[in-house]
Design a protein around this motif. Structure first.
Motif, PDB file in Angstrom:
ATOM      1  N   SER A  46       0.874  -1.169  -0.012  1.00  0.00           N
ATOM      2  CA  SER A  46      -0.095  -0.152   0.156  1.00  0.00           C
ATOM      3  C   SER A  46       0.893   1.442   0.106  1.00  0.00           C
ATOM      4  CB  SER A  46      -0.794  -0.105   0.987  1.00  0.00           C
ATOM      5  OG  SER A  46      -0.222  -0.004   2.498  1.00  0.00           O
ATOM      6  N   LEU A  47       0.688   2.251  -0.634  1.00  0.00           N
ATOM      7  CA  LEU A  47       1.161   3.402  -0.881  1.00  0.00           C
ATOM      8  C   LEU A  47       0.365   4.543  -0.612  1.00  0.00           C
ATOM      9  CD1 LEU A  47       3.589   5.415  -2.148  1.00  0.00           C
ATOM     10  CD2 LEU A  47       2.151   5.314  -4.207  1.00  0.00           C
ATOM     11  N   THR A  48       0.774   5.606   0.106  1.00  0.00           N
ATOM     12  CA  THR A  48       0.097   6.868   0.313  1.00  0.00           C
ATOM     13  C   THR A  48       1.038   7.955  -0.201  1.00  0.00           C
ATOM     14  OG1 THR A  48      -1.293   6.067   2.205  1.00  0.00           O
ATOM     15  CG2 THR A  48      -0.919   8.538   2.015  1.00  0.00           C
ATOM     16  N   PRO A  77       0.147   2.582   5.616  1.00  0.00           N
ATOM     17  CA  PRO A  77       0.688   2.159   4.343  1.00  0.00           C
ATOM     18  C   PRO A  77       2.119   1.751   4.533  1.00  0.00           C
ATOM     19  CG  PRO A  77       0.653   4.460   4.683  1.00  0.00           C
ATOM     20  CD  PRO A  77      -0.295   4.052   5.952  1.00  0.00           C
ATOM     21  N   ASP A  78       2.608   0.907   3.739  1.00  0.00           N
ATOM     22  CA  ASP A  78       3.865   0.328   3.404  1.00  0.00           C
ATOM     23  C   ASP A  78       4.866   1.199   3.023  1.00  0.00           C
ATOM     24  OD1 ASP A  78       2.879  -2.586   4.385  1.00  0.00           O
ATOM     25  OD2 ASP A  78       2.260  -2.409   2.363  1.00  0.00           O
ATOM     26  N   ILE A  79       4.324   2.429   2.184  1.00  0.00           N
ATOM     27  CA  ILE A  79       5.000   3.164   1.348  1.00  0.00           C
ATOM     28  C   ILE A  79       4.621   4.661   1.554  1.00  0.00           C
ATOM     29  CG2 ILE A  79       6.226   3.729  -0.702  1.00  0.00           C
ATOM     30  CD1 ILE A  79       5.545   1.004  -1.538  1.00  0.00           C
ATOM     31  N   ILE A  80       5.284   5.605   2.107  1.00  0.00           N
ATOM     32  CA  ILE A  80       4.796   6.921   2.174  1.00  0.00           C
ATOM     33  C   ILE A  80       5.601   7.850   1.277  1.00  0.00           C
ATOM     34  CG2 ILE A  80       4.100   9.033   3.658  1.00  0.00           C
ATOM     35  CD1 ILE A  80       3.687   6.758   6.051  1.00  0.00           C
ATOM     36  N   PHE A  81       5.065   8.590   0.533  1.00  0.00           N
ATOM     37  CA  PHE A  81       5.430   9.637  -0.391  1.00  0.00           C
ATOM     38  C   PHE A  81       5.150  11.048  -0.207  1.00  0.00           C
ATOM     39  CE2 PHE A  81       6.434   7.185  -4.806  1.00  0.00           C
ATOM     40  CZ  PHE A  81       7.420   6.314  -4.034  1.00  0.00           C
ATOM     41  N   LEU A  82       5.852  11.863   0.346  1.00  0.00           N
ATOM     42  CA  LEU A  82       5.593  13.230   0.730  1.00  0.00           C
ATOM     43  C   LEU A  82       6.325  14.184  -0.102  1.00  0.00           C
ATOM     44  CD1 LEU A  82       6.306  12.721   4.529  1.00  0.00           C
ATOM     45  CD2 LEU A  82       3.867  12.764   3.377  1.00  0.00           C
ATOM     46  N   GLN A  83       5.600  15.325  -0.677  1.00  0.00           N
ATOM     47  CA  GLN A  83       6.063  16.335  -1.232  1.00  0.00           C
ATOM     48  C   GLN A  83       6.142  17.696  -0.618  1.00  0.00           C
ATOM     49  OE1 GLN A  83       3.327  14.541  -3.296  1.00  0.00           O
ATOM     50  NE2 GLN A  83       4.832  13.016  -3.190  1.00  0.00           N
ATOM     51  N   GLU A  84       6.731  18.692  -0.944  1.00  0.00           N
ATOM     52  CA  GLU A  84       6.818  19.919  -0.342  1.00  0.00           C
ATOM     53  C   GLU A  84       7.191  20.080   1.062  1.00  0.00           C
ATOM     54  OE1 GLU A  84       3.893  23.161  -1.367  1.00  0.00           O
ATOM     55  OE2 GLU A  84       3.860  22.418  -3.302  1.00  0.00           O
ATOM     56  N   PHE A 103       9.394   2.843  10.539  1.00  0.00           N
ATOM     57  CA  PHE A 103       9.772   3.371   9.010  1.00  0.00           C
ATOM     58  C   PHE A 103      11.213   3.596   9.022  1.00  0.00           C
ATOM     59  CE2 PHE A 103       5.030   4.042   9.087  1.00  0.00           C
ATOM     60  CZ  PHE A 103       4.780   3.878   7.902  1.00  0.00           C
ATOM     61  N   LEU A 104      11.726   3.386   7.738  1.00  0.00           N
ATOM     62  CA  LEU A 104      12.735   3.735   7.181  1.00  0.00           C
ATOM     63  C   LEU A 104      12.759   5.261   6.301  1.00  0.00           C
ATOM     64  CD1 LEU A 104      14.182   0.157   5.958  1.00  0.00           C
ATOM     65  CD2 LEU A 104      14.771   1.412   8.312  1.00  0.00           C
ATOM     66  N   VAL A 105      13.662   5.766   6.613  1.00  0.00           N
ATOM     67  CA  VAL A 105      13.413   7.316   5.872  1.00  0.00           C
ATOM     68  C   VAL A 105      14.454   7.894   5.090  1.00  0.00           C
ATOM     69  CG1 VAL A 105      12.790   9.516   6.667  1.00  0.00           C
ATOM     70  CG2 VAL A 105      11.856   7.810   8.076  1.00  0.00           C
ATOM     71  N   THR A 106      14.088   8.536   4.076  1.00  0.00           N
ATOM     72  CA  THR A 106      15.359   9.066   3.320  1.00  0.00           C
ATOM     73  C   THR A 106      15.410  10.435   3.749  1.00  0.00           C
ATOM     74  OG1 THR A 106      13.713  10.219   1.826  1.00  0.00           O
ATOM     75  CG2 THR A 106      14.266   7.979   1.052  1.00  0.00           C
ATOM     76  N   MET A 122      10.342  13.492   0.489  1.00  0.00           N
ATOM     77  CA  MET A 122      10.846  12.517   1.185  1.00  0.00           C
ATOM     78  C   MET A 122      10.042  11.181   1.059  1.00  0.00           C
ATOM     79  SD  MET A 122      11.438  14.281   4.845  1.00  0.00           S
ATOM     80  CE  MET A 122      12.282  12.842   5.624  1.00  0.00           C
ATOM     81  N   THR A 123      10.750  10.058   1.390  1.00  0.00           N
ATOM     82  CA  THR A 123      10.222   8.883   1.129  1.00  0.00           C
ATOM     83  C   THR A 123      10.285   8.001   2.565  1.00  0.00           C
ATOM     84  OG1 THR A 123      10.357   8.735  -1.239  1.00  0.00           O
ATOM     85  CG2 THR A 123      10.050   6.622  -0.041  1.00  0.00           C
ATOM     86  N   LEU A 124       8.968   7.305   3.005  1.00  0.00           N
ATOM     87  CA  LEU A 124       9.189   6.640   4.348  1.00  0.00           C
ATOM     88  C   LEU A 124       8.764   5.264   3.638  1.00  0.00           C
ATOM     89  CD1 LEU A 124       8.571   9.659   5.070  1.00  0.00           C
ATOM     90  CD2 LEU A 124       7.508   8.489   7.058  1.00  0.00           C
ATOM     91  N   LEU A 125       9.595   4.180   4.259  1.00  0.00           N
ATOM     92  CA  LEU A 125       9.165   2.713   3.912  1.00  0.00           C
ATOM     93  C   LEU A 125       9.002   1.780   5.334  1.00  0.00           C
ATOM     94  CD1 LEU A 125      11.945   2.058   1.175  1.00  0.00           C
ATOM     95  CD2 LEU A 125       9.464   2.527   0.748  1.00  0.00           C
ATOM     96  N   SER A 126       8.095   1.255   5.368  1.00  0.00           N
ATOM     97  CA  SER A 126       7.678   0.228   6.511  1.00  0.00           C
ATOM     98  C   SER A 126       8.860  -0.680   6.796  1.00  0.00           C
ATOM     99  CB  SER A 126       6.490  -0.532   6.369  1.00  0.00           C
ATOM    100  OG  SER A 126       6.277  -1.529   7.285  1.00  0.00           O
ATOM    101  N   SER A 127       9.519  -0.486   7.930  1.00  0.00           N
ATOM    102  CA  SER A 127      10.511  -1.399   8.631  1.00  0.00           C
ATOM    103  C   SER A 127      10.048  -2.647   8.369  1.00  0.00           C
ATOM    104  CB  SER A 127      11.259  -0.817   9.739  1.00  0.00           C
ATOM    105  OG  SER A 127      10.237  -0.909  10.764  1.00  0.00           O
ATOM    106  N   LYS A 128       8.815  -3.009   8.719  1.00  0.00           N
ATOM    107  CA  LYS A 128       8.261  -4.425   8.667  1.00  0.00           C
ATOM    108  C   LYS A 128       8.127  -5.086   7.454  1.00  0.00           C
ATOM    109  CE  LYS A 128       4.252  -7.033  10.162  1.00  0.00           C
ATOM    110  NZ  LYS A 128       3.038  -6.990  10.821  1.00  0.00           N
ATOM    111  N   ARG A 129       8.092  -4.223   6.199  1.00  0.00           N
ATOM    112  CA  ARG A 129       7.820  -4.959   4.849  1.00  0.00           C
ATOM    113  C   ARG A 129       9.354  -4.889   4.257  1.00  0.00           C
ATOM    114  NH1 ARG A 129       3.116  -5.579   2.576  1.00  0.00           N
ATOM    115  NH2 ARG A 129       4.427  -7.008   1.607  1.00  0.00           N
TER     116      ARG A 129
END
Length: 323
Positions: A46-48, A77-84, A103-106, A122-129
């Motif tokens: 899942s992505l938000t 969500p497993d993946i989070i994309f954030l802008q601005e 989460f793992l974070v860029t 920035m991108t956040l990824l679930s550390s579980k997945r």
């Protein structure tokens, strides 16, 4: 990726022992991942994606409320994309307990991506997945292999400089399925150039992004975020570049049901509600998709009743997809 456009970044994990974000040294390529012998069914993620709106009042408070809403969902969500994301908002994100825990974070390693620009993504990824056992990883590096059961292995993290009036970059993370270790899928977080006079830039940007999903060793993936698609010509760019518009394939292209910007707002510049935010897919299957209406936040006014404004001028998008 072309070296002239490429800036290598990393993902970081929060270490409770010293209360610091520490870069995760993952330099895996598909050839380094050991294939699992059991047959695998498609993996679902899942992505938000959410534009945080850098320029309205109370940016840190608004971003915190938006992110907490995403993280408090029953289906986080497993993946989070954030802008601005502004520099101050970046600090707030890195201090969020839920982010630190899960989460793992860029871009936690430094502020390089935020220098000389008003905001970045920035991108956040679930550390579980997606997380790897770092001790296991180090021991297997000596043998030239990496193995991690059902979890996808994390590959390179990169910022790709785009031709842009505003200094925009694409933020890319590779994920490698254990069942098909000779290839990777690419997750690309984007904020394309704004306004009508930059359509030539957006045209070139989309060509570059589509090519990133077709590089040798990459079986596709997705491009998601703020496409600033304000014209019919913008909406045609995905098809022109052989990409699938996830919203159109799931909901059709008629009407404004998928509008993510300008909803219920009268503007002096003549722009109306539109589907500026998108998810484009290649080689993965879009399953379900919905628009996320932002919460309201109070903006106090001295001597007057407070105003309540949306936490962002963009609605978010939630997509489930299978690889």
């Amino acid at each position: 990726m072309a070296a002239s456009r490429l800036c290598q970044r990393t993902l970081s994990a929060f270490k409770p022992s010293n209360r610091l974000w520490a870069p995760v040294s993952l330099r895996c390529t598909p050839s380094q991942v050991t294939q699992q012998h059991a047959p695998r069914v498609p993996s679902c993620f899942s992505l938000t994606t959410q534009n945080l709106d850098a320029f309205s009042s109370r940016p840190v408070a608004r971003a915190k409320l938006l992110l907490n809403g995403i993280l408090e969902e029953s289906k986080r969500p497993d993946i989070i994309f954030l802008q601005e994301v502004t520099s101050d908002v970046r600090t707030s994100i890195l201090g969020n307990p839920k982010v630190r825990e899960a989460f793992l974070v860029t871009d936690a390693e430094d502020k390089t991506s935020f220098e000389g620009v008003p905001f970045a993504n920035m991108t956040l990824l679930s550390s579980k997945r997606f997380a790897l056992d770092l001790e296991l990883l180090e021991s297997q590096k000596e043998e030239g292999e990496v193995e991690r059961g059902d979890n996808f292995v994390l590959g390179p993290v990169s910022r790709v400089k785009l031709p842009s009036k505003y200094g925009r970059c694409a933020l890319s993370v590779d994920i490698i399925p254990p069942s098909t270790p000779t290839t990777a899928y690419r997750l690309i977080n984007v904020h394309l150039d704004s306004l009508g006079d930059t359509f030539p830039y957006r045209t070139e940007q989309m060509e570059i992004l589509a090519d990133l999903l077709r590089e040798p060793g990459c079986s596709g993936g997705l491009i998601a975020g703020d496409f600033n698609a304000i014209s019919p010509e913008d909406h045609a760019l995905l098809d022109k570049n052989g990409l699938v518009d996830a919203w159109v394939v799931l909901h059709g292209g008629e009407g404004l049901d998928g509008a993510t910007w300008g909803v219920g707002v009268e503007r002096d510049d003549g722009l109306t509600a539109g589907r500026l935010d998108k998810v484009a897919v290649l080689g993965v299957e879009a399953k379900e998709m919905e628009v996320l209406r932002p919460r309201l936040i109070e903006v106090p006014k001295p001597g007057k009743d407070s105003d309540y404004i949306p936490c962002s001028d963009h609605y978010g998008l939630r997509l489930s997809f299978s690889v």
